[in-house]
Motif scaffolding. Structure first.
Motif, PDB file in Angstrom:
ATOM      1  N   PRO A   1       0.792  -1.235   0.000  1.00 17.68           N
ATOM      2  CA  PRO A   1       0.000   0.000   0.000  1.00 17.68           C
ATOM      3  C   PRO A   1       0.823   1.284   0.000  1.00 17.68           C
ATOM      4  CG  PRO A   1      -0.262  -1.222   2.067  1.00 17.68           C
ATOM      5  CD  PRO A   1       0.421  -2.127   1.105  1.00 17.68           C
ATOM      6  N   SER A   2       2.040   1.244   0.547  1.00 20.08           N
ATOM      7  CA  SER A   2       2.866   2.452   0.567  1.00 20.08           C
ATOM      8  C   SER A   2       3.843   2.504  -0.608  1.00 20.08           C
ATOM      9  CB  SER A   2       3.647   2.535   1.882  1.00 20.08           C
ATOM     10  OG  SER A   2       4.433   1.373   2.039  1.00 20.08           O
ATOM     11  N   ALA A   3       3.715   1.567  -1.554  1.00 27.45           N
ATOM     12  CA  ALA A   3       4.703   1.512  -2.644  1.00 27.45           C
ATOM     13  C   ALA A   3       4.789   2.832  -3.402  1.00 27.45           C
ATOM     14  CB  ALA A   3       4.376   0.368  -3.608  1.00 27.45           C
ATOM     15  N   ARG A   4       3.638   3.506  -3.556  1.00 29.95           N
ATOM     16  CA  ARG A   4       3.640   4.737  -4.352  1.00 29.95           C
ATOM     17  C   ARG A   4       4.339   5.892  -3.644  1.00 29.95           C
ATOM     18  NH1 ARG A   4      -1.609   6.753  -5.194  1.00 29.95           N
ATOM     19  NH2 ARG A   4      -2.143   5.411  -3.462  1.00 29.95           N
ATOM     20  N   ASN A   5       4.410   5.833  -2.335  1.00 29.85           N
ATOM     21  CA  ASN A   5       5.068   6.954  -1.644  1.00 29.85           C
ATOM     22  C   ASN A   5       6.054   6.474  -0.590  1.00 29.85           C
ATOM     23  OD1 ASN A   5       3.163   6.191   0.237  1.00 29.85           O
ATOM     24  ND2 ASN A   5       1.728   7.738  -0.480  1.00 29.85           N
ATOM     25  N   PHE A   6       6.912   5.610  -1.010  1.00 30.61           N
ATOM     26  CA  PHE A   6       8.044   5.203  -0.186  1.00 30.61           C
ATOM     27  C   PHE A   6       9.286   5.299  -1.049  1.00 30.61           C
ATOM     28  CE2 PHE A   6      11.231   2.330   1.393  1.00 30.61           C
ATOM     29  CZ  PHE A   6      11.140   2.440   2.767  1.00 30.61           C
ATOM     30  N   PRO A   7      10.368   5.897  -0.649  1.00 31.45           N
ATOM     31  CA  PRO A   7      10.592   6.547   0.639  1.00 31.45           C
ATOM     32  C   PRO A   7      10.246   8.031   0.647  1.00 31.45           C
ATOM     33  CG  PRO A   7      12.658   6.431  -0.560  1.00 31.45           C
ATOM     34  CD  PRO A   7      11.592   5.874  -1.468  1.00 31.45           C
ATOM     35  N   GLY A   8       9.404   8.481  -0.261  1.00 31.92           N
ATOM     36  CA  GLY A   8       9.027   9.892  -0.292  1.00 31.92           C
ATOM     37  C   GLY A   8       9.665  10.627  -1.443  1.00 31.92           C
ATOM     38  N   SER A   9       9.558  11.955  -1.430  1.00 33.72           N
ATOM     39  CA  SER A   9      10.085  12.708  -2.559  1.00 33.72           C
ATOM     40  C   SER A   9      11.014  13.835  -2.084  1.00 33.72           C
ATOM     41  CB  SER A   9       8.935  13.282  -3.385  1.00 33.72           C
ATOM     42  OG  SER A   9       8.155  14.105  -2.538  1.00 33.72           O
ATOM     43  N   PRO A  10      12.028  14.198  -2.878  1.00 30.26           N
ATOM     44  CA  PRO A  10      12.452  13.491  -4.086  1.00 30.26           C
ATOM     45  C   PRO A  10      13.092  12.148  -3.717  1.00 30.26           C
ATOM     46  CG  PRO A  10      13.968  15.308  -3.595  1.00 30.26           C
ATOM     47  CD  PRO A  10      12.867  15.379  -2.588  1.00 30.26           C
ATOM     48  N   ALA A  11      12.885  11.157  -4.574  1.00 27.83           N
ATOM     49  CA  ALA A  11      13.238   9.777  -4.233  1.00 27.83           C
ATOM     50  C   ALA A  11      14.706   9.602  -3.842  1.00 27.83           C
ATOM     51  CB  ALA A  11      12.887   8.865  -5.388  1.00 27.83           C
ATOM     52  N   TYR A  12      15.612  10.383  -4.460  1.00 23.97           N
ATOM     53  CA  TYR A  12      17.039  10.159  -4.168  1.00 23.97           C
ATOM     54  C   TYR A  12      17.406  10.650  -2.767  1.00 23.97           C
ATOM     55  CZ  TYR A  12      17.891  15.069  -5.139  1.00 23.97           C
ATOM     56  OH  TYR A  12      17.865  16.426  -5.084  1.00 23.97           O
ATOM     57  N   LYS A  13      16.659  11.649  -2.257  1.00 21.17           N
ATOM     58  CA  LYS A  13      16.913  12.139  -0.895  1.00 21.17           C
ATOM     59  C   LYS A  13      15.621  12.731  -0.368  1.00 21.17           C
ATOM     60  CE  LYS A  13      20.245  14.639   1.837  1.00 21.17           C
ATOM     61  NZ  LYS A  13      21.082  15.793   1.984  1.00 21.17           N
ATOM     62  N   PRO A  14      14.701  11.900   0.068  1.00 22.14           N
ATOM     63  CA  PRO A  14      13.357  12.389   0.371  1.00 22.14           C
ATOM     64  C   PRO A  14      13.312  13.401   1.500  1.00 22.14           C
ATOM     65  CG  PRO A  14      13.588  10.082   0.959  1.00 22.14           C
ATOM     66  CD  PRO A  14      14.840  10.466   0.261  1.00 22.14           C
ATOM     67  N   GLU A  15      12.630  14.517   1.208  1.00 27.12           N
ATOM     68  CA  GLU A  15      12.439  15.531   2.252  1.00 27.12           C
ATOM     69  C   GLU A  15      11.094  15.333   2.940  1.00 27.12           C
ATOM     70  OE1 GLU A  15      13.014  19.130   0.061  1.00 27.12           O
ATOM     71  OE2 GLU A  15      15.123  18.539  -0.217  1.00 27.12           O
ATOM     72  N   GLU A  16      10.180  14.721   2.189  1.00 30.25           N
ATOM     73  CA  GLU A  16       8.836  14.540   2.737  1.00 30.25           C
ATOM     74  C   GLU A  16       8.307  13.179   2.302  1.00 30.25           C
ATOM     75  OE1 GLU A  16       5.494  17.705   2.745  1.00 30.25           O
ATOM     76  OE2 GLU A  16       5.109  16.439   0.998  1.00 30.25           O
ATOM     77  N   VAL A  17       7.673  12.491   3.222  1.00 31.77           N
ATOM     78  CA  VAL A  17       7.015  11.237   2.855  1.00 31.77           C
ATOM     79  C   VAL A  17       5.588  11.308   3.393  1.00 31.77           C
ATOM     80  CG1 VAL A  17       8.120  10.072   4.838  1.00 31.77           C
ATOM     81  CG2 VAL A  17       7.003   8.716   3.086  1.00 31.77           C
ATOM     82  N   VAL A  18       4.635  11.224   2.481  1.00 32.53           N
ATOM     83  CA  VAL A  18       3.231  11.359   2.882  1.00 32.53           C
ATOM     84  C   VAL A  18       2.626   9.957   2.990  1.00 32.53           C
ATOM     85  CG1 VAL A  18       1.018  12.441   2.364  1.00 32.53           C
ATOM     86  CG2 VAL A  18       3.149  13.556   1.648  1.00 32.53           C
ATOM     87  N   TYR A  19       2.095   9.679   4.163  1.00 35.63           N
ATOM     88  CA  TYR A  19       1.539   8.347   4.412  1.00 35.63           C
ATOM     89  C   TYR A  19       0.105   8.299   3.886  1.00 35.63           C
ATOM     90  CZ  TYR A  19       5.444   7.151   7.622  1.00 35.63           C
ATOM     91  OH  TYR A  19       6.670   6.866   8.170  1.00 35.63           O
ATOM     92  N   GLU A  20      -0.004   8.257   2.561  1.00 36.65           N
ATOM     93  CA  GLU A  20      -1.343   8.327   1.952  1.00 36.65           C
ATOM     94  C   GLU A  20      -2.182   7.093   2.225  1.00 36.65           C
ATOM     95  OE1 GLU A  20      -0.775   9.262  -2.189  1.00 36.65           O
ATOM     96  OE2 GLU A  20      -0.769  11.418  -1.739  1.00 36.65           O
ATOM     97  N   GLU A  21      -1.527   6.004   2.546  1.00 34.07           N
ATOM     98  CA  GLU A  21      -2.300   4.778   2.817  1.00 34.07           C
ATOM     99  C   GLU A  21      -3.003   4.844   4.170  1.00 34.07           C
ATOM    100  OE1 GLU A  21       0.889   5.093   2.827  1.00 34.07           O
ATOM    101  OE2 GLU A  21       1.682   4.233   4.666  1.00 34.07           O
ATOM    102  N   GLY A  22      -2.705   5.872   4.969  1.00 34.07           N
ATOM    103  CA  GLY A  22      -3.388   6.046   6.256  1.00 34.07           C
ATOM    104  C   GLY A  22      -3.262   4.817   7.141  1.00 34.07           C
ATOM    105  N   ILE A  23      -4.420   4.329   7.600  1.00 33.21           N
ATOM    106  CA  ILE A  23      -4.401   3.162   8.503  1.00 33.21           C
ATOM    107  C   ILE A  23      -4.255   1.849   7.746  1.00 33.21           C
ATOM    108  CG2 ILE A  23      -5.763   4.244  10.340  1.00 33.21           C
ATOM    109  CD1 ILE A  23      -8.203   2.674   9.131  1.00 33.21           C
ATOM    110  N   TYR A  24      -4.277   1.917   6.401  1.00 32.30           N
ATOM    111  CA  TYR A  24      -4.260   0.666   5.626  1.00 32.30           C
ATOM    112  C   TYR A  24      -2.836   0.161   5.411  1.00 32.30           C
ATOM    113  CZ  TYR A  24      -9.185   1.379   5.291  1.00 32.30           C
ATOM    114  OH  TYR A  24     -10.505   1.548   5.628  1.00 32.30           O
ATOM    115  N   VAL A  25      -2.254  -0.286   6.489  1.00 33.82           N
ATOM    116  CA  VAL A  25      -0.882  -0.812   6.484  1.00 33.82           C
ATOM    117  C   VAL A  25      -0.973  -2.345   6.551  1.00 33.82           C
ATOM    118  CG1 VAL A  25       1.309  -0.854   7.759  1.00 33.82           C
ATOM    119  CG2 VAL A  25      -0.066   1.236   7.702  1.00 33.82           C
ATOM    120  N   GLY A  26      -0.180  -3.021   5.726  1.00 37.16           N
ATOM    121  CA  GLY A  26      -0.109  -4.491   5.780  1.00 37.16           C
ATOM    122  C   GLY A  26      -1.463  -5.137   5.532  1.00 37.16           C
TER     123      GLY A  26
END
Ligand code: BGC
Length: 773
Positions: free
Chosen positions: A584-609
């Motif tokens: 579920p977090s594949a689209r926003n892991f490890p955040g942006s920019p991907a090479y050195k993420p400054e921000e990672v938004v947990y868009e999947e919310g409670i839907y982990v695993g």
């Protein structure tokens, strides 16, 4: 020397600490009130006490010529603090004149790691796979015994971050994708370690779920996901086990660095949860020591250079001295719990033999059998040769790297050694080929890398068809080990790490074909620290065992399962997705920019695993809670004490061993909550228990208690935990997908379970996943 009598509260009792009886009229910690001790301190002492003394070297390290940063200025207060145990990774200030002793700290979650011989225990994910809080507590006791008997005070463990994404570089040091499992196992570990009279540090608080730019990345998370997923495990451990310290992480949470985050450290931890330990920083983090002090960070580690800024801030009025005093009070209160303060006379002789035995048992108990067609395992016939493939069969990874690595562990029992110890005979031609290959292809090691476990390994040896066919003639069974390593400062990669390499998949295919052609079986052993891809190859071998990285006794523990001496009872603490893109977090892991993420938004919310896979009907390769046994269990007689919920409901269930060998079963209780107001996951783990060792035909009744907390969801707009009125389903399962029995009950009216502070509100809009199915 008589040990001090007050351990926890700072009550006034007759006292003589490690420095002996004090003759002066000065306040003494343990004898005087904490307020008096603080009042007797100079500003310099105060500022130096809220900052660690740096990475002070002992004579041993100096003689070895180590260059270590964070050295105290010669003659400073930090410099005057004695190094009692060489190799400790940090310590607090010692103020002898006031009876304030130092707390010496050592890493980490797989066992103490410093200059003396210790035990490498199974990694955290291996331990949580046992789902056995008593066993984890036993392991904690062993670790605590080593900390205590080597003269140290505190172990920097357990790591309790959530496995948000399988690529998390330190997932091996953490327990689970589920906060209840993580919290209960973490609490058991803390209880075990602290039962020895030494401390722990529950870390890394909070949302340090990735290593990519961990020092600066801002984790943007909804209040609900924070409370229900990321804070929950910590909350359970803090409330149930009272760890001496809590370690704030490197990253920011909703725009504020964790160590400078008042909402996180004071509002939530102190006010909402009532925590009474020391809140300290991870090593070398945070921008502003004054902000850290104001946020309620009591101790800046490892120090020692921040004290001057703090002194200036007090002098200029930027920092009120009372704020400093409050932080010091937490340090002093907990200092009185330490062995140094009690003047404990340590032996330098922990019970390493006993600890290795317990480590071996726990390693095996936490292995997970994923597949076992036609009862391939256990391998009963010890006279017939096993052919060992995969470099990891010969050089087995016992743990991960970074501060979670145990640098001076006992000798590694590789898989080959363990099988030989258990009386198996090993096919010689493959053994020779691998031994030569590994010898010729292992790169030179860099000493500093090796100390942190970043050990360079030979690449995997490609196995040709001819070679596999020749070995299949000689041996009765093939065992192929797939090996992985990961650790601090780096996340894992999708290719060649999460996914198998071409050589690895090719080898599994070639070997399986050759052995199956001769009606012989193939077992794959996963010597890994986290979740990997299995879908593309799992149909080929007959059996698959996740051995994880089971500590120094690795090979013996693998042999215990392979031989059936121990019947596997481990279950997955994390889901194995079909492919990485399904996470579920594949689209926003490890955040942006991907090479050195400054921000990672947990868009999947409670839907982990599994909360995601089950709700959105996404197929997994192996679900959360899954694991096979050599026997079979039957579930029957689910009883609820009432069909209507008032304050609680008792649940009971009978589990019977219907197979031919003794075994233990992990029984899981999930609850599906009504979805009339708030988005809810299909089901959530709300309880688990492990049976005793059930003999064939034997049964055990397992009971659970469901209270209001287990029904509640977090309503962000109300900052409250509320149990919604409606119909709930209790599901008893052998995994989150293998639900054996279920029953419903009703809650007539909403119940306000707990109102908490409005904290950690995200500053940006989060496009959070919603279940509209
Ligand atoms: C790690 C901590 C560790 C500390 C001391 C940090 O880099 O994140 O887990 O305890 O170092 O070694």
């Amino acid at each position: 020397m008589i040990a001090g009598l007050c351990l926890l509260t700072g009550n006034l009792v007759p006292f003589e600490n490690m420095y002996g009886q004090d003759a002066s009229n000065l306040s003494q910690l343990g004898k005087s009130t904490i307020e008096d001790v603080i009042a007797s301190m100079t500003l310099e002492e105060k500022a130096a006490l809220v900052v660690g003394t740096g990475l002070k070297m002992g004579e041993k390290e100096k003689n070895m010529g180590f260059q270590i940063p964070n050295q105290p200025i010669p003659g400073s207060l930090a410099d005057k603090t004695k190094v009692y145990v060489s190799g400790a990774v940090g310590r607090t200030l010692e103020i002898q004149r006031l009876g304030v002793t130092t707390i010496e700290m050592v890493d980490g979650p797989a066992g103490p790691s410093f200059g003396s011989r210790t035990t490498a225990y199974p990694i955290a994910i291996n331990l949580s796979s046992t789902w056995d809080v008593d066993l984890v507590c036993e392991i904690g006791k062993c670790m605590g015994n080593e900390v205590l008997e080597y003269g140290l005070d505190l172990l920097l463990a357990p790591g309790m971050n959530i496995h948000r994404n399988p690529l998390g570089g330190r997932n091996f040091e953490y327990y689970s994708e589920d906060p209840l499992l993580s919290g209960k196992i973490g609490a058991a570990m803390v209880t075990g370690i602290q039962s020895q009279g030494v401390g722990t540090s529950v870390k890394h608080f909070v949302a340090n779920n990735q290593e990519s730019n961990r020092i600066a990345v801002d984790a943007v998370i909804s209040e609900r996901a924070l409370r229900e997923i990321y804070l929950k495990g910590f909350e359970i451990a803090l409330k149930e086990s009272d760890p001496w310290t809590l370690m704030a992480s490197y990253n920011s949470v909703n725009g504020v660095t964790a160590t400078e985050n008042y909402d996180l450290l004071t509002t939530i931890v102190r006010n909402d949860w009532g925590y009474e330990g020391i809140i300290m920083s991870d090593w070398d983090t945070g921008k502003d020591p004054v902000e850290q002090m104001k946020a309620g960070l009591n101790l800046i580690m490892p120090g020692p250079y921040q004290d001057t800024v703090i002194i200036q801030a007090v002098k200029s009025g930027k920092l009120q001295e009372e704020v400093l005093d409050k932080n010091i009070a937490w340090i002093l209160k907990n200092t009185m719990r330490s062995p140094k303060f009690r003047g404990y006379n340590y032996s330098n002789k922990p019970d390493l033999d006993n600890n290795a035995k317990i480590a071996r048992n726990a390693g095996a108990e936490g292995m997970v059998l994923l597949k076992n067609d036609v009862n391939t395992l256990p391998l009963k016939d010890k006279d017939k040769d096993i052919a060992l493939f995969g470099n990891g069969s010969y050089v087995t990874n016992v743990g991960g790297s970074g501060s979670g690595f145990v640098m001076r562990a006992g000798p590694t029992v590789n898989i080959i050694d363990g099988l030989i110890n258990s009386g198996y005979s090993i096919e010689n031609v493959s053994k020779q080929a691998y031994t030569n290959f590994i010898q010729e292809n292992t790169p030179k090691q860099n000493m500093m890398d090796a100390i942190r476990g970043r050990i360079k390994r030979a690449a995997e040896m490609p196995v040709t068809k001819e070679f596999a066919e020749m070995i299949a003639d000689n041996a009765e069974v093939a065992l192929i080990t797939i090996r992985r390593n990961s650790g601090e400062t780096e996340d894992r990669k999708i290719e060649r790490d999460f996914n198998l390499t071409e050589t690895e998949v090719g080898n599994i295919e070639t070997i399986t074909k050759a052995f199956h052609a001769k009606a012989k079986r193939v077992v794959v052993v996963l010597n890994v620290g986290g979740v990997i891809e299995t879908t593309s190859w799992k149909d080929m071998p007959d059996a698959i065992l996740i051995a994880w990285q089971p500590g120094q006794e690795a090979g013996n523990a693998v042999a215990d399962i392979i031989s059936g001496r121990i019947n596997p009872s481990g279950k997955l603490p994390a889901s194995f997705p079909v492919k990485y893109e399904d996470v579920p977090s594949a689209r926003n892991f490890p955040g942006s920019p991907a090479y050195k993420p400054e921000e990672v938004v947990y868009e999947e919310g409670i839907y982990v695993g599994y909360r995601y896979y089950n709700t959105y009907n996404v197929e997994t390769a192996y679900p959360f809670g899954y694991g096979l046994s050599y026997t079979e269990f039957n579930y029957s007689g689910l009883k609820l004490s009432s069909p209507k919920f008032k304050n609680q409901i008792e649940v009971s269930i009978k589990v019977s061993n219907n197979g031919k060998v003794a075994g233990q079963e992990v029984v899981q209780l999930y609850i599906s909550a009504p979805k009339n107001k708030l988005d809810k996951p299909a089901e959530e783990l709300k309880g688990f228990a492990k049976t005793k060792l059930l003999q064939p035909g034997e049964s055990q009744t397992i009971s659970f208690n469901i209270d209001g907390n287990k029904l509640a969801s977090f309503y962000s707009e109300k900052s409250a935990w509320i149990a919604d009125a409606g119909e709930y389903t209790v599901k008893i399962g052998a995994s989150c997908e293998d639900i054996r029995l279920s029953q419903k009950f009703n809650l007539k009216n909403d119940i306000l379970i707990e109102a908490v502070s409005k904290s950690l509100v995200p500053k940006v809009e989060i496009n959070e996943m919603k279940n509209e199915l």
